[in-house]
Design an enzyme around this catalytic site. Structure first.
Site, PDB file in Angstrom:
ATOM      1  N   SER A 320       0.894  -1.329  -0.176  1.00  0.00           N
ATOM      2  CA  SER A 320       0.085   0.090   0.036  1.00  0.00           C
ATOM      3  C   SER A 320       1.097   1.268  -0.111  1.00  0.00           C
ATOM      4  CB  SER A 320      -1.005  -0.050   1.113  1.00  0.00           C
ATOM      5  OG  SER A 320      -1.831   0.758   1.015  1.00  0.00           O
ATOM      6  N   ASP A 331       9.688   5.277 -10.475  1.00  0.00           N
ATOM      7  CA  ASP A 331       9.491   5.995 -11.664  1.00  0.00           C
ATOM      8  C   ASP A 331       9.894   7.301 -11.667  1.00  0.00           C
ATOM      9  OD1 ASP A 331       7.413   3.953 -11.902  1.00  0.00           O
ATOM     10  OD2 ASP A 331       5.801   5.238 -11.854  1.00  0.00           O
ATOM     11  N   LYS A 345      -0.856  -4.186  -3.266  1.00  0.00           N
ATOM     12  CA  LYS A 345      -2.185  -3.559  -2.307  1.00  0.00           C
ATOM     13  C   LYS A 345      -2.319  -2.242  -3.033  1.00  0.00           C
ATOM     14  CE  LYS A 345      -5.116  -1.834   0.607  1.00  0.00           C
ATOM     15  NZ  LYS A 345      -5.645  -0.683   0.826  1.00  0.00           N
TER      16      LYS A 345
END
Length: 563
Positions: A320, A331, A345
Site C-alpha cells: 500500500s 518511476d 495492494k
C-alpha cells in the site's frame, strides 16, 4: 427492530489522511453469506436513502434483508443475537467486492485505529506471550513501566488482581488491560525469578509515543539507515527528525528500509517521498467510479535529501503506502530498489463512520504510480486464491529467482529515464535478492511460531545480565557469539515443546538463528537500534544495498537502463 438498523452516514475522510492500508490483512475471513446488499443493513426503517447508481435494486435488497432479519429475530427456534448476525452478513458481503473493503464493529474500531496512532495512553511496555505467560520484552526508556521498576524478562501474573498467566489470554486482550486513561494506575503482580516472591508494582498510565521509525543510525561514516515499520500519524515527523540527525552526522547516502511495512496514511507517505524528489512531479494518482475520488499528488517542497545515493529495501511484506513511495521513487529514477516484489495492494479505502460507532472502510479508488502502473494485484479468483498468492509465489520459485516473476508484457511502462517497469501487481525491485532459504524450512518456521527464539534470548539475558551490562554495545557486537552448545540447548527446549529435532534443518538455519538470538539479546541489553544493528550485520538485502552504494549504482538509477 428499527433499532437494529442505523442510517448510512457518509463521512469523507480528508484527502490528507486516507488510510492506504487500513484494511490490510482482513480479507482472510471465510466467504459466506454474500447475497445481501450493504445498504440493506446500514439504512434504517423509514429513513431509506436510495442509491444514485441503482435505486430500484438497492431498495429491493434493503427490503429483502430487513424482512429476513425480522423473521429470524421473531420466529427462529433459538435465541440469536441479530446485531451480531448483521455484522456477520456485512463482513461476508464485503468479501464479494474486493479483498480490502471491510466492516469494523464499534467495539473493535478503537483498537483497529490504534495501529496508526502516533501515541496512546498506557504504561509503555513491550511484551510477548511465552507458554501462556505474559513476559516483558522491554519497557520503554523513560516511560512509566521502566520508572516503576519493570525489567526485561519479568513475568506478569496478574493485572488489577485479575490473573493473566496460564489463562490463554491474547495479546489484544492484554493491551486492553494495560491501556487506559492517562492518570489512572494499573496494579501488576510480577514474577522476576522462578521461586522468588512475586512483586507488586503500581504503574501510572500516561501518553506513550507509538513510534513507527524503528531505527535510524549510520551504517558507516557516510551511509545512513532508516527503518520505517508503517505510515502512522506521526511517521513523517519522526522521519524528518531522524533524517536531520543523520544529516548532521555527515550522511551523504541513505538506505530506506520499507520491508514488511503494510502501509498506512497516504499523505505521510507522499510527504516522505517529497523529501527525496525535487521540483513539482507527480507522486501518485487515484481513479475511482466518480470524479470526486480522482486525485493527483505532486511533490512541492524543497526536501532534505533530494540529492545523494538512495536505496529502498522492499519485499513481499511491503504494501500500500509503502508501495506508493517505492513506485514514485522508481518511476522518477530517484532510488534503486533492492529486494523482492512487493505485496500488490493498490486499493483506496474511505472510512465511513456509522451512527452506532461502527465503521465501513469501502474501496473507492485505485492507486497508480506516476508512470501509470496500477499497484493492485488481481483478486478476480476470489478471497481464497488471493490469500494464497504469496504462498504461490514461494511455490513457483519467485522468492528465490528473479526470472520466476511473472509479468504481463501488455502492462509495460517506462520510468522518467526510459527504464521498463511493469504494472499488474506490486513493485518489482531493480536489484533482486533471494529470500534466505533457511527461513523457508518448516523447522525454522515452528521455532518462530512458538516464540522459542525470543524466549531463549530473553532467558539468556536474564542469566547474564550483569556481564552484558558491563559491556559497551560495540564490544558486544564485536566479541559476542552464539555457540553451537547454545543452539543445541535451544533445540532441546524445542523438543520439550513438541518440535522434533531436524538436524539437517538446524545446521542450515544455524547462522540465521545465531544472529537472531544475538539480536534479541542486544534488544534486551541495549535497545531497539542495537537489535537492528546486529540483525543487519548479516542481512542479504542490506549488504546488496551497501554494495550498490559502493559501486555507485544508486547514484543514478537510470544507469540500469544501459544508457
Amino acid at each position: 427492530m428499527a433499532g437494529l438498523f442505523t442510517r448510512f452516514t457518509q463521512v469523507v475522510f480528508p484527502g490528507s489522511a486516507k488510510p492506504a492500508s487500513a484494511a490490510f490483512g482482513r480479507w482472510r475471513q471465510p466467504l459466506l453469506l454474500g447475497a445481501t446488499l450493504m445498504c440493506g443493513v446500514l439504512l434504517g426503517a423509514g429513513r431509506f436513502q436510495a442509491s444514485r447508481q441503482n435505486p430500484e435494486g438497492t431498495l429491493r435488497g434493503y427490503l429483502r434483508f430487513k424482512e429476513v432479519l425480522s423473521h429470524v429475530d421473531e420466529e427462529y427456534v433459538d435465541s440469536v443475537d441479530v446485531e451480531a448476525l448483521s455484522d456477520y452478513a456485512i463482513a461476508r458481503m464485503l468479501e464479494r467486492l474486493d479483498p480490502h473493503s471491510t466492516f469494523i464493529p464499534a467495539r473493535e474500531r478503537e483498537q483497529s485505529a490504534a495501529f496508526l496512532q502516533s501515541d496512546y495512553d498506557g504504561i509503555g511496555v513491550e511484551f510477548n506471550l511465552f507458554r501462556d505467560t505474559v513476559t516483558v520484552i522491554a519497557p520503554l526508556g523513560g516511560g512509566p513501566a521502566e520508572q516503576a521498576g519493570l525489567q526485561p524478562g519479568d513475568r506478569i501474573l496478574a493485572v488489577n488482581n485479575q490473573p493473566v498467566s496460564g489463562r490463554h489470554i491474547t495479546i489484544t486482550q492484554m493491551f486492553g488491560k494495560l491501556r487506559g486513561p492517562a492518570g489512572s494506575r494499573v496494579q501488576l503482580q510480577v514474577l522476576r525469578r522462578p521461586g522468588s516472591k512475586p512483586l507488586l508494582l503500581s504503574v501510572p498510565r500516561q501518553r506513550i509515543p507509538n513510534t513507527s521509525v524503528d531505527a535510524a543510525y549510520l551504517l558507516n561514516e557516510t551511509t545512513g539507515y532508516i527503518k520505517i515499520s508503517r505510515f502512522a500519524s506521526g511517521t513523517y515527523d519522526e522521519f524528518k527528525q531522524a533524517l536531520g540527525d543523520l544529516n548532521r552526522q555527515g550522511m551523504t547516502k541513505l538506505v530506506l528500509d520499507l520491508r514488511g511495512n503494510p502501509g498506512g496514511y497516504l499523505d505521510r507517505a507522499t510527504k516522505l517521498a517529497d523529501e527525496f524528489i525535487a521540483g513539482t512531479r507527480k507522486l501518485v494518482y487515484t481513479e475511482g467510479k466518480d470524479d470526486q475520488f480522482d486525485t493527483q499528488t505532486f511533490s512541492r517542497v524543497n526536501g532534505e535529501f533530494e540529492e545523494g545515493q538512495l536505496v529502498v529495501l522492499i519485499d513481499e511484506g511491503s504494501a500500500s503506502a509503502a508501495e506508493v513511495v517505492a513506485g514514485a521513487l522508481q518511476d522518477h529514477d530517484r532510488a534503486l530498489l533492492v529486494g523482492r516484489r512487493t505485496f500488490g495492494k493498490g486499493l483506496v479505502q474511505q472510512p465511513v463512520v456509522l451512527n452506532d460507532g461502527s465503521e465501513l472502510r469501502l474501496t473507492i479508488a485505485r492507486y497508480y504510480t506516476p508512470s501509470g502502473r496500477c499497484i493492485q494485484k488481481s483478486y478476480a479468483e476470489g478471497p481464497a486464491a488471493y490469500s494464497q498468492e504469496l504462498r504461490n509465489r514461494q511455490r513457483q520459485g519467485e522468492l528465490q529467482h528473479a526470472d520466476s516473476i511473472h509479468v504481463d508484457d501488455a502492462l509495460r511502462y517506462h520510468t522518467a529515464h526510459g527504464r521498463v517497469v511493469y504494472g499488474g501487481g506490486g513493485i518489482s525491485p531493480d536489484v533482486f535478492v533471494a529470500r534466505d532459504q533457511a527461513t523457508l524450512a518448516p523447522y525454522y518456521a515452528r521455532l518462530q511460531s512458538q516464540n522459542l527464539v525470543r524466549e531463549y534470548a530473553l532467558q539468556f539475558f536474564q542469566s547474564h545480565k550483569a556481564e552484558l551490562e558491563a559491556l559497551r554495545f560495540e564490544q558486544f557486537q564485536e566479541s559476542f557469539q552464539i555457540s553451537p552448545a547454545q543452539l543445541a540447548e535451544l533445540a532441546d527446549r524445542a523438543e520439550q515443546d513438541g518440535i522434533a529435532l531436524d538436524e539437517t534443518a538446524l545446521r542450515q538455519c544455524a547462522p540465521l538463528l545465531s544472529n537472531q538470538l544475538k539480536a534479541h539479546i542486544a534488544r534486551s541489553a541495549y535497545g531497539k537500534t542495537a537489535y537492528y544493528q546486529v540483525l543487519n550485520s548479516r542481512d542479504a538485502e542490506l549488504q546488496a544495498a551497501l554494495k550498490a552504494v559502493a559501486d555507485g549504482r544508486a547514484l543514478l538509477a537510470q544507469d540500469l537502463s544501459g544508457n
